[in-house]
Design a protein around this motif. Sequence first.
Motif, PDB file in Angstrom:
ATOM      1  N   GLY A   1      14.114 -51.964 -36.219  1.00 37.35           N
ATOM      2  CA  GLY A   1      13.273 -51.505 -37.337  1.00 37.35           C
ATOM      3  C   GLY A   1      13.324 -52.443 -38.468  1.00 37.35           C
ATOM      4  O   GLY A   1      12.733 -52.533 -39.539  1.00 37.35           O
TER       5      GLY A   1
ATOM      6  N   ARG B   1      14.103 -44.570 -51.094  1.00 34.83           N
ATOM      7  CA  ARG B   1      14.579 -44.155 -49.625  1.00 34.83           C
ATOM      8  C   ARG B   1      15.839 -43.577 -49.365  1.00 34.83           C
ATOM      9  O   ARG B   1      16.532 -43.974 -48.240  1.00 34.83           O
TER      10      ARG B   1
ATOM     11  N   ILE C   1       4.137 -57.600 -45.721  1.00 38.25           N
ATOM     12  CA  ILE C   1       3.411 -56.457 -45.932  1.00 38.25           C
ATOM     13  C   ILE C   1       2.600 -56.824 -46.982  1.00 38.25           C
ATOM     14  O   ILE C   1       1.208 -56.588 -46.997  1.00 38.25           O
TER      15      ILE C   1
ATOM     16  N   PHE D   1      17.533 -51.049 -46.155  1.00 38.99           N
ATOM     17  CA  PHE D   1      17.735 -52.500 -46.240  1.00 38.99           C
ATOM     18  C   PHE D   1      18.875 -53.269 -47.266  1.00 38.99           C
ATOM     19  O   PHE D   1      19.162 -54.170 -46.751  1.00 38.99           O
TER      20      PHE D   1
ATOM     21  N   LYS E   1      12.829 -40.578 -50.500  1.00 41.32           N
ATOM     22  CA  LYS E   1      11.157 -40.695 -50.323  1.00 41.32           C
ATOM     23  C   LYS E   1      10.784 -39.254 -50.261  1.00 41.32           C
ATOM     24  O   LYS E   1      10.825 -38.556 -49.373  1.00 41.32           O
TER      25      LYS E   1
ATOM     26  N   HIS F   1      -1.370 -52.224 -43.572  1.00 38.78           N
ATOM     27  CA  HIS F   1      -0.226 -52.341 -42.899  1.00 38.78           C
ATOM     28  C   HIS F   1       0.072 -50.722 -42.395  1.00 38.78           C
ATOM     29  O   HIS F   1       0.411 -50.680 -41.011  1.00 38.78           O
TER      30      HIS F   1
ATOM     31  N   HIS G   1      15.528 -46.436 -40.493  1.00 36.73           N
ATOM     32  CA  HIS G   1      15.075 -46.275 -41.800  1.00 36.73           C
ATOM     33  C   HIS G   1      15.535 -45.311 -42.732  1.00 36.73           C
ATOM     34  O   HIS G   1      15.584 -45.393 -44.099  1.00 36.73           O
TER      35      HIS G   1
ATOM     36  N   ASP H   1       9.679 -43.021 -39.812  1.00 36.03           N
ATOM     37  CA  ASP H   1      10.280 -44.258 -39.376  1.00 36.03           C
ATOM     38  C   ASP H   1      11.715 -44.100 -38.408  1.00 36.03           C
ATOM     39  O   ASP H   1      11.903 -45.053 -37.744  1.00 36.03           O
TER      40      ASP H   1
ATOM     41  N   HIS I   1       1.791 -47.824 -38.126  1.00 35.30           N
ATOM     42  CA  HIS I   1       1.583 -49.164 -38.536  1.00 35.30           C
ATOM     43  C   HIS I   1       0.735 -49.564 -37.841  1.00 35.30           C
ATOM     44  O   HIS I   1       0.455 -49.237 -36.498  1.00 35.30           O
TER      45      HIS I   1
END
Length: 636
Positions: free
Chosen positions: A117, A423, A183, A398, A480, A301, A434, A430, A45
């Motif tokens: 996170g 993901r 983002i 998320f 991912k 980002h 994440h 991460d 990041h």
Amino acid sequence: MQNPPLLPTINSPKDLVGLRAADLERLAGEIRETLCGLVEARSAHFASNLGVVELCLALHTAFDFSRDRLIWDTGHQIYPHKLITGRYDEFPTIRTKGGLMGYPNPAESDYDLFVTGHAGSSVSTALGLASGDQLLRDHENRWSVAVIGDGAFPSGVVYEALNNAKRNGKRLLVVLNDNRMSICHRVGGVADYLDRLRMNPIYSGLKEEVARVLSKVPLLGDPVERLLAQMKEAAKAGFHGGMLFEDLGMRYVGPIDGHNIALLRKYLRMAQRGDGPVLLHVVTEKGHGFRPAAEDPVTFHAPPVFQRDCDRVVAMAKSAGRTFTHVASDSIRDAMAANNRVTVLTAAMCQGNKLEKVRDEFPDRFFDTGICEAHAVAFAAGQAKVGMRPIVDIYSTFLQRSFDHIFQEVALQNLPVTFMLDRGGLSGPDGPTHHGVFDLAYLRVFPNMVVMAPGDASEVAPMLAIALEHPQPCAIRYPKAAADVVAGQRSPVRFGKAEVLREGPDGAILAGGALLGECLKAAEQLHLEEGLSLTVVNARFIKPLDTQTLLPIIEQSPFVVTVEEAAVAGGFGSAVLEACSDAGVSPGQFRRLGVGDHYVEHGEREELLADLGIDAAGIARVCRELSHAPAANLAG
Ligand SMILES: Cc1ncc(C[n+]2csc(CCOP(=O)(O)OP(=O)(O)O)c2C)c(N)n1
Ligand SMILES: CC(=O)[C@@H](O)[C@H](O)COP(=O)(O)O
Ligand SMILES: [Mg+2]
């Protein structure tokens, strides 16, 4: 003669005490240089961290966070904070296995309070800290500070916290870091509102005066009058904006320049002189201090590794080849082209989900809700109710934010919302916040829910087609990872059916998702090395399970190993064991491979798969062990 660098001498924020303004400026430059050096070595990041350098220095010099409390919302912008809280030497290890975490981590420093996170929870936790400190007498004068970005700020939970702040927030400071970016570009009414506030050059103390003057400014007329009219709009916005927060019980201060350390310190100190809760609106530039990042904060980002020459990027690594995400986004695009009832929703992850082309081609059916996952799911349910076919394209981790809406608005109503769970598995550097490893468990429990896990990338599009035809909610989860395709004779994807890819009498490996390739490699290795002939099944459907195919195989196999890139508790292997129990089938030796009852640290996906024993070598190891063990009922 050049001064020796300052940053390596800062072992804690206490070393900042007494530094002159010029030294703090110099330190800011050195922090930026260190951040640039890092992304020359690895993706991390970046732009968000460049943007908070001055804010970080101002906070640590205006407060004493060995007593006061500091929460960086989300936590992806914590690098400058790490650099001045005793982690300069280890900084080059950030986001590598065994190295520093890319997010706050109390195990690294007392200056980090929570591992975070996920966006949006900082105001609530800071308020809780403030409230707890108030109750503990010897803590009562400590301040709790939440620094929250404008991207995270529209999250519903922020308003739940603001709603409670008046009662418990006597020592609460919320710093709203407004850089006009999530983002991607931030969207929605709150974003517009912050834009209007930014036009306001007037600080809180002058509001009544402003209101009085405003009533006298004409709205139409010659150019001078038009200018005045514009000023009136701007000032009105600021006036009402401050009032919104103040009506909620916050003192609103700002907006102020977030790159001016002296100014920031002045306002931070001013906030401490009164009682809270205070909302300090700070304006920063994402990517500040490195021109390419400031000009293109979306790319920067978390950019791929790049080389620079002063403030120019001279070479940037090409991102890895095609991934599941690319395949998913193409499949979504095709589905939307074929059926104008299909919509797609993202909660601020347009870039991560590679939806830019979809957004541009179907602007009317593309919805970015901002970082509002709960809303996104309930909103999708509304669309589905009236006959649309919404796809919620979302990272597995998320979606956890939406648990109750998946239950009440989607599954309980049996509405055909499709979840594309990106993901789904280990998310790599991460880390624990994440990794999307709980989704099988949290989706499988809901009646009506269909859960698919493609064995390889070729199955994503057919699964999406099934989901969009099916009259019930469906989830498709994929990792991912590279969009690899398993070679050989394949059978078409059919609702509720598994695929048997290899057949053999010596044992069975059941793959619940995209580790299928690793399972096949393990079977091949065992064939070559041990002469074992194993069955390998691509389950495809975690729910409903294809018991017709699976149970006879389980009954006939001396051992069964289930493999998933997910928590075994409540996951695929557990579903298989439940099915055995329900059917009265007693498996022989049985082992569930996946993520055990612990959180998984950060590292490259391949490293983590190996650690967890769910790469080909690990799967082969367990199969070899079981093939040598005496037969017994070992459900593991
Ligand atoms: C609950 C949740 N949803 C989505 C994300 C992904 N995400 C990480 S940072 C970010 C943008 C945050 O914007 P902002 O808070 O303004 O911080 P900035 O990067 O602009 O400093 C998003 C969408 C997340 N971390 N958590
Ligand atoms: C901070 C945050 O949550 C995102 O920036 C996240 O790191 C993106 O992850 P991917 O790199 O997998 O898109
Ligand atoms: Mg922002």
